[in-house]
Design an enzyme around this catalytic site. Structure first.
Site: not given
Ligand code: DCB
Length: 359
Positions: A183, A272
């Site tokens: 991402e 995803e």
């Molecule tokens: C994405 C990532 C994925 C993330 C999920 C849910 O991140 F590809 O790695 O997973 O979406 O947020 C989370 C895990 C957590 C972990 C975190 C960091 O579920 O347990 O702590 O990753 O490793 C996104 C998606 C969208 C956005 C931001 C994120 N957004 N992000 O739109 O702001 O920063 O993780």
């Protein structure tokens, strides 16, 4: 003289007979393989690699070797630097045979103590998982999970070396699909200036070793911007552009973005998605999830749910009580499926592809 001719004649007849035998043998052999594939297809018993072969992209659709539209539906690991131990052969077999997944995604984080800080060990884990999926006849996505390293160019040298080695090791293996960055994010990381140039370096490396592999490319702003890739697509075939949604956050407006991209000829892959909001840990939204499932089915969009872990967060498929050891006490993994997991499993078509399982 006469006997010499006779010997020569015998020799010629012998050679002809051998040639006929070889010919007939070849003919029946290729027939058998074809028949078996036909039978598998007609019975619809295999949504797996043996039943569908090398996938390819035609227009906006992913297709199988019979030139039929084909949907991959499966689950992503969480970061394999943390949750590798959950990915046992038993658990992947369970996801395949009981839930009916046909693809598994290996989230190989680059940062957060992932590949970059520990390449040898993490690569070995990724290869073990790829091998396991090949063994299980599953499609498998190797995901170069950039995230806090918001620009994929941050570790482009490492990425080049990894994809070179991996595409050589798994040369032309139909199971393997490459996701070259997860991402890309932050406003300064754009399609034109960062992601596209990165893709233009990595794709030829993979193609050089494995010319027919499907390759997934991340899109700007955590994979929700399809507009820029639509205006400036990559000049390679068998490419799909990833869109990520979290049902609690993304709704009809995001679906409109995808519809517009498809109408403009951009092949989209949902590599995803989660049932929660973007944090992965709140806003579990069953209704929005259903809307998405219908939308993806209608549009032949392949999807991967986040994630196969027992982390204490709503998007995790397993409850936090799960551990591999608990299974030895007579319980099955079914006793540890979270609310999100139970929702997601309904949408993977077990009956159609696994007639042995009654659900
Ligand atoms: C994405 C990532 C994925 C993330 C999920 C849910 O991140 F590809 O790695 O997973 O979406 O947020 C989370 C895990 C957590 C972990 C975190 C960091 O579920 O347990 O702590 O990753 O490793 C996104 C998606 C969208 C956005 C931001 C994120 N957004 N992000 O739109 O702001 O920063 O993780």
């Amino acid at each position: 003289m006469k006997s010499k001719i006779r010997v020569l004649l015998k020799l010629i007849i012998f050679v002809i007979i051998i040639a006929i035998i070889i010919f007939i043998n070849k003919l029946t052999q290729s027939h058998t393989e074809k028949d078996v594939a036909e039978i598998i297809k007609r019975l619809g018993v295999s949504n797996l690699v043996s039943g569908n072969g090398n996938l390819y992209v035609d227009g906006t659709n992913l297709k199988n070797m019979y030139h039929e539209n084909f949907q991959l539906k499966g689950i992503s690991s969480h970061g394999i630097q943390w949750y590798y131990d959950l990915l046992t052969k038993d658990n992947l077999t369970y996801l395949r045979d009981v839930w009916g997944i046909n693809v598994f995604r290996i989230a190989m984080y680059t940062n957060e103590n992932g590949y970059i800080s520990n390449p040898t060990e993490i690569k070995q884990k990724a290869y073990n998982l790829i091998d396991m999926c090949i063994d299980l006849d599953l499609y498998v996505i190797i995901d170069w999970h950039t995230l806090s390293d918001n620009d994929p160019n941050m570790y482009i040298e490492e990425a080049k070396a990894f994809f070179e080695e991996t595409s050589l090791k798994y040369q032309n293996v139909p199971n393997l699909i490459y996701e070259i960055c997860n991402e890309p994010n932050q406003g300064s990381v754009t399609w034109s200036n960062q992601i596209k140039p990165y893709a233009e370096e990595i794709i030829p490396i993979i193609r050089n070793n494995s010319k027919d592999s499907v390759i997934l490319v991340g899109t700007p702003t955590w994979c929700v911007n399809l507009n820029d890739p639509t205006n400036e697509p990559l000049d390679f075939n068998n490419i799909m552009y990833t869109f990520h949604f979290y049902a609690g956050t993304h709704k009809s407006e995001s679906r409109n973005t995808i519809t517009k991209a498809l109408e403009n000829g951009l092949p989209v892959f949902i590599s995803e998605w989660g049932t929660t909001d973007i944090s992965g840990n709140s806003g579990f939204d069953a209704e929005s999830t259903m809307d998405w499932i219908h939308f993806m089915d209608e549009n032949n969009l392949s999807w991967i749910n986040w994630s196969f872990s027992n982390k204490d967060e709503d998007s995790a498929i397993l409850t936090s009580e799960y551990s591999n050891e608990t299974l030895q006490e007579g319980l099955t993994i079914d006793n540890y499926i979270s609310e999100s997991g139970n929702l997601v499993r309904q949408f993977i078509n077990t009956k159609k592809y696994n007639p042995l399982y009654e659900y």
